[in-house]
Design a protein around this motif. Structure first.
Motif, PDB file in Angstrom:
ATOM      1  N   ASP A 125      -6.769   4.961-146.475  1.00 19.34           N
ATOM      2  CA  ASP A 125      -7.761   3.935-146.120  1.00 19.34           C
ATOM      3  C   ASP A 125      -7.487   3.212-144.816  1.00 19.34           C
ATOM      4  O   ASP A 125      -8.198   2.297-144.444  1.00 19.34           O
ATOM      5  N   PHE A 126      -6.408   3.570-144.125  1.00 20.71           N
ATOM      6  CA  PHE A 126      -5.882   2.635-143.153  1.00 20.71           C
ATOM      7  C   PHE A 126      -6.185   2.903-141.693  1.00 20.71           C
ATOM      8  O   PHE A 126      -5.339   2.835-140.848  1.00 20.71           O
ATOM      9  N   SER A 127      -7.430   3.145-141.408  1.00 18.97           N
ATOM     10  CA  SER A 127      -7.886   3.134-140.015  1.00 18.97           C
ATOM     11  C   SER A 127      -7.085   4.075-139.114  1.00 18.97           C
ATOM     12  O   SER A 127      -7.045   3.880-137.905  1.00 18.97           O
ATOM     13  N   GLY A 128      -6.402   5.050-139.702  1.00 17.16           N
ATOM     14  CA  GLY A 128      -5.669   6.006-138.878  1.00 17.16           C
ATOM     15  C   GLY A 128      -4.394   5.474-138.256  1.00 17.16           C
ATOM     16  O   GLY A 128      -3.905   6.040-137.290  1.00 17.16           O
ATOM     17  N   TYR A 129      -3.831   4.390-138.805  1.00 19.76           N
ATOM     18  CA  TYR A 129      -2.553   3.906-138.274  1.00 19.76           C
ATOM     19  C   TYR A 129      -1.524   5.044-138.357  1.00 19.76           C
ATOM     20  O   TYR A 129      -1.239   5.543-139.446  1.00 19.76           O
ATOM     21  N   PRO A 130      -0.939   5.451-137.233  1.00 21.54           N
ATOM     22  CA  PRO A 130      -0.013   6.599-137.296  1.00 21.54           C
ATOM     23  C   PRO A 130       1.230   6.323-138.143  1.00 21.54           C
ATOM     24  O   PRO A 130       1.769   7.237-138.765  1.00 21.54           O
ATOM     25  N   ASP A 131       1.680   5.067-138.188  1.00 21.84           N
ATOM     26  CA  ASP A 131       2.908   4.786-138.934  1.00 21.84           C
ATOM     27  C   ASP A 131       2.641   4.467-140.409  1.00 21.84           C
ATOM     28  O   ASP A 131       3.493   3.910-141.084  1.00 21.84           O
ATOM     29  N   CYS A 132       1.451   4.827-140.885  1.00 21.45           N
ATOM     30  CA  CYS A 132       1.185   4.784-142.328  1.00 21.45           C
ATOM     31  C   CYS A 132       1.112   6.189-142.907  1.00 21.45           C
ATOM     32  O   CYS A 132       0.862   6.358-144.098  1.00 21.45           O
ATOM     33  N   ARG A 133       1.330   7.191-142.068  1.00 21.27           N
ATOM     34  CA  ARG A 133       1.135   8.569-142.537  1.00 21.27           C
ATOM     35  C   ARG A 133       2.389   9.136-143.194  1.00 21.27           C
ATOM     36  O   ARG A 133       3.514   8.770-142.845  1.00 21.27           O
ATOM     37  N   ASP A 134       2.129  10.063-144.099  1.00 25.31           N
ATOM     38  CA  ASP A 134       3.205  10.704-144.854  1.00 25.31           C
ATOM     39  C   ASP A 134       4.216  11.396-143.926  1.00 25.31           C
ATOM     40  O   ASP A 134       5.429  11.260-144.119  1.00 25.31           O
ATOM     41  N   ASP A 135       3.727  12.105-142.926  1.00 27.92           N
ATOM     42  CA  ASP A 135       4.626  12.811-141.988  1.00 27.92           C
ATOM     43  C   ASP A 135       5.604  11.845-141.336  1.00 27.92           C
ATOM     44  O   ASP A 135       6.781  12.150-141.160  1.00 27.92           O
ATOM     45  N   PHE A 136       5.077  10.693-140.946  1.00 28.14           N
ATOM     46  CA  PHE A 136       5.926   9.698-140.281  1.00 28.14           C
ATOM     47  C   PHE A 136       7.031   9.215-141.221  1.00 28.14           C
ATOM     48  O   PHE A 136       8.204   9.153-140.844  1.00 28.14           O
TER      49      PHE A 136
END
Ligand code: ZN
Length: 221
Positions: A125-136
């Motif tokens: 849901d988070f606007s594409g924040y890169p540091d909310c992604r599983d890979d990160f």
């Protein structure tokens, strides 16, 4: 490896859900809150109250450097809260925030002899924040293990949930009403249901309505 966990904790809906999730799973839980000049001191007050009510140890660290480095709508009155244009991040994105917070949480965890770190990020849901992604998160987990020669285990119980499913999880944990009452997610610093108009309030409200509709539907089956 002992079953002790640190929850990265803002006092908002997501990290409070993670706290209750962790309390069910780990023998000892502590929470850590990072202050970085958020506009609303209420956020920290909410976090303190919840930690006290849950009887968990609460660490609060000053990360004011982040406000100096990465001006954003959460810390600067003169930057309005705005959704990003197509392909751009919203003005509430704080460059590097989760990277730094999770790394400092890991330093604290190692000092305490804890291995588990729980973070309330979600890719959904988070606007594409890169540091909310599983890979990160997976990548940082490996990096921190190498950086400190220690076995950290990051947990992201909300990663694949949308907001309605986060409400559902809190309901499953028996804490939905508590979270409605005591958490703050509003960008304008209004506790509980919030201001009702900022992007964060709209997301929270939409998720709750969706979940309640789904739950209501089920009970008639
Ligand atoms: Zn709001």
């Amino acid at each position: 490896m002992n079953q002790k966990a640190i929850v990265v904790f803002s006092g908002g809906q997501d990290s409070t859900t993670c706290l209750f999730w962790a309390l069910e799973r780990f023998e000892e839980v502590a929470v850590v809150t990072f202050h970085y000049g958020q506009r609303h001191w209420m956020e920290i007050e909410c976090a303190k109250n919840i930690a006290r009510q849950c009887g968990v140890e609460h660490y609060i660290f000053d990360m004011g450097l982040l406000n100096q480095l990465a001006p954003n709508a959460l810390t600067r009155e003169n930057i309005p809260v705005e959704a990003g244009e197509e392909g751009e991040l919203p003005s509430t994105f704080v460059e590097g925030r989760n990277h730094l917070f999770f790394s400092f949480a890991a330093v604290l965890a190692k000092q305490k002899g804890f291995h588990h770190i729980v973070v309330g990020v979600s890719q959904t849901d988070f606007s594409g924040y890169p540091d909310c992604r599983d890979d990160f998160v997976r990548s940082l987990n490996v990096t921190l293990n190498l950086a400190m020669d220690y076995s950290f285990v990051f947990h992201t119980p909300l990663m694949w949930l949308d907001k309605s499913q986060v409400w559902e999880l809190s309901d499953t944990l028996g804490k939905m009403e508590y979270i409605q009452e005591h958490t703050l997610t509003c960008y304008n610093g209004v506790i509980r249901d919030g201001c009702g108009t900022c992007p964060s309030c709209l997301l929270r409200k939409k998720g709750l309505e969706e979940y309640l509709a789904r739950r209501g539907g089920k009970s008639h089956d």
